[in-house]
Design an enzyme around this catalytic site. Structure first.
Site, PDB file in Angstrom:
ATOM      1  N   THR A  11       0.840  -1.209   0.000  1.00 55.12           N
ATOM      2  CA  THR A  11       0.000   0.000   0.000  1.00 55.12           C
ATOM      3  C   THR A  11       0.869   1.252   0.000  1.00 55.12           C
ATOM      4  O   THR A  11       0.679   2.168  -0.808  1.00 55.12           O
ATOM      5  CB  THR A  11      -0.928  -0.006   1.245  1.00 55.12           C
TER       6      THR A  11
ATOM      7  N   ASN B 130      -4.963  -9.208  -8.144  1.00 63.24           N
ATOM      8  CA  ASN B 130      -5.075  -9.918  -6.876  1.00 63.24           C
ATOM      9  C   ASN B 130      -6.325 -10.787  -6.791  1.00 63.24           C
ATOM     10  O   ASN B 130      -6.329 -11.795  -6.096  1.00 63.24           O
ATOM     11  CB  ASN B 130      -5.033  -8.938  -5.690  1.00 63.24           C
TER      12      ASN B 130
ATOM     13  N   SER C 290       5.566  -6.624  -1.604  1.00 63.87           N
ATOM     14  CA  SER C 290       5.192  -6.726  -0.192  1.00 63.87           C
ATOM     15  C   SER C 290       5.574  -8.113   0.324  1.00 63.87           C
ATOM     16  O   SER C 290       5.127  -9.124  -0.221  1.00 63.87           O
ATOM     17  CB  SER C 290       3.681  -6.504  -0.078  1.00 63.87           C
TER      18      SER C 290
ATOM     19  N   THR D 240      13.336   5.323  11.083  1.00 61.24           N
ATOM     20  CA  THR D 240      14.324   4.244  11.223  1.00 61.24           C
ATOM     21  C   THR D 240      13.829   2.985  10.513  1.00 61.24           C
ATOM     22  O   THR D 240      12.686   2.584  10.685  1.00 61.24           O
ATOM     23  CB  THR D 240      14.571   3.951  12.719  1.00 61.24           C
TER      24      THR D 240
ATOM     25  N   CYS E 200      -8.872  -7.024   1.438  1.00 60.94           N
ATOM     26  CA  CYS E 200      -9.104  -5.693   2.004  1.00 60.94           C
ATOM     27  C   CYS E 200     -10.580  -5.304   1.887  1.00 60.94           C
ATOM     28  O   CYS E 200     -11.028  -4.401   2.543  1.00 60.94           O
ATOM     29  CB  CYS E 200      -8.230  -4.663   1.291  1.00 60.94           C
TER      30      CYS E 200
HETATM   31  C1  LIG Z   1      -2.098  -6.194  -5.900  1.00 58.53           C
HETATM   32  C2  LIG Z   1      -1.934  -5.672  -4.513  1.00 58.53           C
HETATM   33  N1  LIG Z   1      -1.390  -4.466  -4.318  1.00 58.53           N
HETATM   34  C3  LIG Z   1      -1.216  -3.954  -3.088  1.00 58.53           C
HETATM   35  C4  LIG Z   1      -1.602  -4.649  -1.967  1.00 58.53           C
HETATM   36  C5  LIG Z   1      -1.376  -4.048  -0.612  1.00 58.53           C
HETATM   37  O1  LIG Z   1      -0.286  -4.667   0.011  1.00 58.53           O
HETATM   38  P1  LIG Z   1      -0.033  -4.540   1.593  1.00 58.53           P
HETATM   39  O2  LIG Z   1      -1.013  -5.458   2.238  1.00 58.53           O
HETATM   40  O3  LIG Z   1       1.364  -4.997   1.784  1.00 58.53           O
HETATM   41  O4  LIG Z   1      -0.228  -3.126   1.933  1.00 58.53           O
HETATM   42  C6  LIG Z   1      -2.200  -5.913  -2.104  1.00 58.53           C
HETATM   43  C7  LIG Z   1      -2.687  -6.654  -0.928  1.00 58.53           C
HETATM   44  O5  LIG Z   1      -3.611  -7.431  -0.992  1.00 58.53           O
HETATM   45  C8  LIG Z   1      -2.353  -6.449  -3.418  1.00 58.53           C
HETATM   46  O6  LIG Z   1      -2.878  -7.653  -3.606  1.00 58.53           O
END
Ligand SMILES: Cc1ncc(COP(=O)(O)O)c(C=O)c1O
Length: 391
Positions: free
Chosen positions: A73, A152, A207, A245, A332
């Site tokens: 994110t 995703n 990530s 940090t 999410c």
């Molecule tokens: C394609 C994609 N981008 C960004 C994210 C966000 O990642 P994070 O959970 O590390 O913030 C996700 C999380 O599901 C994702 O699937």
């Protein structure tokens, strides 16, 4: 006793025990602040530089920087906001796919309020972003194009090499450095070997918790020569782009997890492909179940389907009661129930979009797990059809 089967690896993965072993010394012994100018700081900084170098190499970059972030994110926010604020004098236009993760879409919504024009490119029924529309949307004012590597929800792999080539040709023709190409590769880093240089990618988000690394750690690859405006201000760490940090154990864990994924890539891919095939074959044979996308276009970890007249949410909850974790849309979204914007962008109706279910496979899933889950799905679908029809 129900069997417990976790099939939501696109949401998050468990920590690889080897990754934990690699991280532990950096929690307990090598605890110095990498910005401190003494031996404890130097020791931590050496580990940070080594881990970043390893990640750069594993992403196929000869040069450039890895900016440590709190995850995908933040990496997406930094890429979009950072480019927008730095290069706005060259144009206030961006081209984004309509099937991006919310962390990209919401950032764009915020940029639109600040006067940027965002062009959203739809996907076709296969789940892939329409290249022809993307090309037409580009103007001389376009400073950034952002398209994810794999979606995703559906797992569909996007034509990013084609997009990279297209943008490279555009830049050469215009004699400009823009439009830059940002790719959200959160779903593919650790699954597909990435080649940022070869694919003409300027910025790439990842990530660690999506590839058996720790949560709360990710990063943004930034090609050499690109400037960014920071989101976080303070001590000027991370090249001045992300003060604070650094999470040293997290970064060590991310690098180790990526190395492990790369080392086991062929074996993992074969494992996922075999399980994926098994699932698809059975699901396809069940009345009223439709696979949303073709296996030819998607990651082998993902199985995305819908079941006529049964809402995805209801199927997910019933599976959960039987010990099985799947997802309806992106994780999410799970507590905020709206039709999937990805399905809508692919041309499905509201009703069909609400029926979508995502299964995402992981390393430790066995054939027996898959048999158990398929039996449960078959039973639930039969029961729902016989008793209460939901939509
Ligand atoms: C394609 C994609 N981008 C960004 C994210 C966000 O990642 P994070 O959970 O590390 O913030 C996700 C999380 O599901 C994702 O699937």
């Amino acid at each position: 006793m129900p069997r417990y089967v976790y099939l939501d690896h696109a949401a998050t993965t468990p920590l690889d025990p080897q990754v934990w072993q690699a991280m532990k010394p950096y929690c307990l012994d090598v605890f110095g602040n990498p910005n401190s100018l003494h031996l404890f700081g130097d020791e931590a900084d050496e580990a940070v530089q080594q881990a970043k170098g390893d990640i750069l190499h594993l992403l196929g970059a000869k040069q450039g920087k890895i900016v440590l972030t709190s995850g995908g994110t933040e990496a997406n926010n930094l890429a979009l906001m950072g480019i927008a604020q730095t290069y706005k004098h060259q144009g206030r236009h961006m081209v984004i796919s309509a099937i991006e993760h919310d962390s990209v879409l919401s950032t764009c919504a915020s940029l639109a309020k600040q006067g940027f024009t965002i062009h959203y490119v739809p996907a076709d029924r296969t789940g892939r972003v329409r290249l022809d529309e993307l090309e037409q949307a580009l103007t001389e004012e376009t400073i950034l194009v952002s398209v994810m590597h794999a979606n995703n929800e559906t797992g569909v792999i996007q034509p990013i090499e084609d997009i990279g080539r297209l943008l490279q040709a555009k830049r050469l023709k215009q004699g400009t450095k823009t439009p830059f190409f940002h790719c959200d590769a959160v779903q593919t880093v650790g699954k597909i070997p990435i080649q940022v240089d070869e694919w003409n990618i300027d910025l790439l988000s990842f990530s660690a918790h999506k590839f058996y690394g720790p949560k709360g750690v990710g990063g943004l690859y930034v090609q050499k020569g690109i400037r960014l405006s920071p989101l976080l201000h303070g001590g000027g760490q991370e090249y001045g782009w992300r003060s604070g940090t650094q999470n040293v154990p997290g970064l060590i864990g991310a690098a180790c997890a990526l190395k492990q994924c790369q080392a086991h890539h062929d074996q993992d891919w074969q494992h996922y492909t075999a399980l994926n095939h098994m699932m698809r074959e059975t699901l396809e044979s069940l009345p009223g179940i439709h696979l949303t996308v073709s296996a030819a276009y998607a990651l082998p970890t993902h199985i995305h389907f819908r079941c006529e007249r049964i809402e995805g949410q209801a199927l997910m909850q019933e599976l959960s009661k039987r010990g099985v974790a799947v997802s309806t849309s992106s994780a999410c979204h799970a507590r905020h129930w709206a039709p999937s914007h990805v399905m809508l962008a692919m041309g499905f109706s509201d009703e069909q979009a609400k029926q979508a279910v995502r299964i995402s496979l992981g390393r430790n899933i066995t054939k027996e797990d898959i048999h158990y889950v398929l039996n449960q799905i078959e039973d639930i679908v039969r029961t729902f059809r016989n008793s209460y029809v939901l939509s």
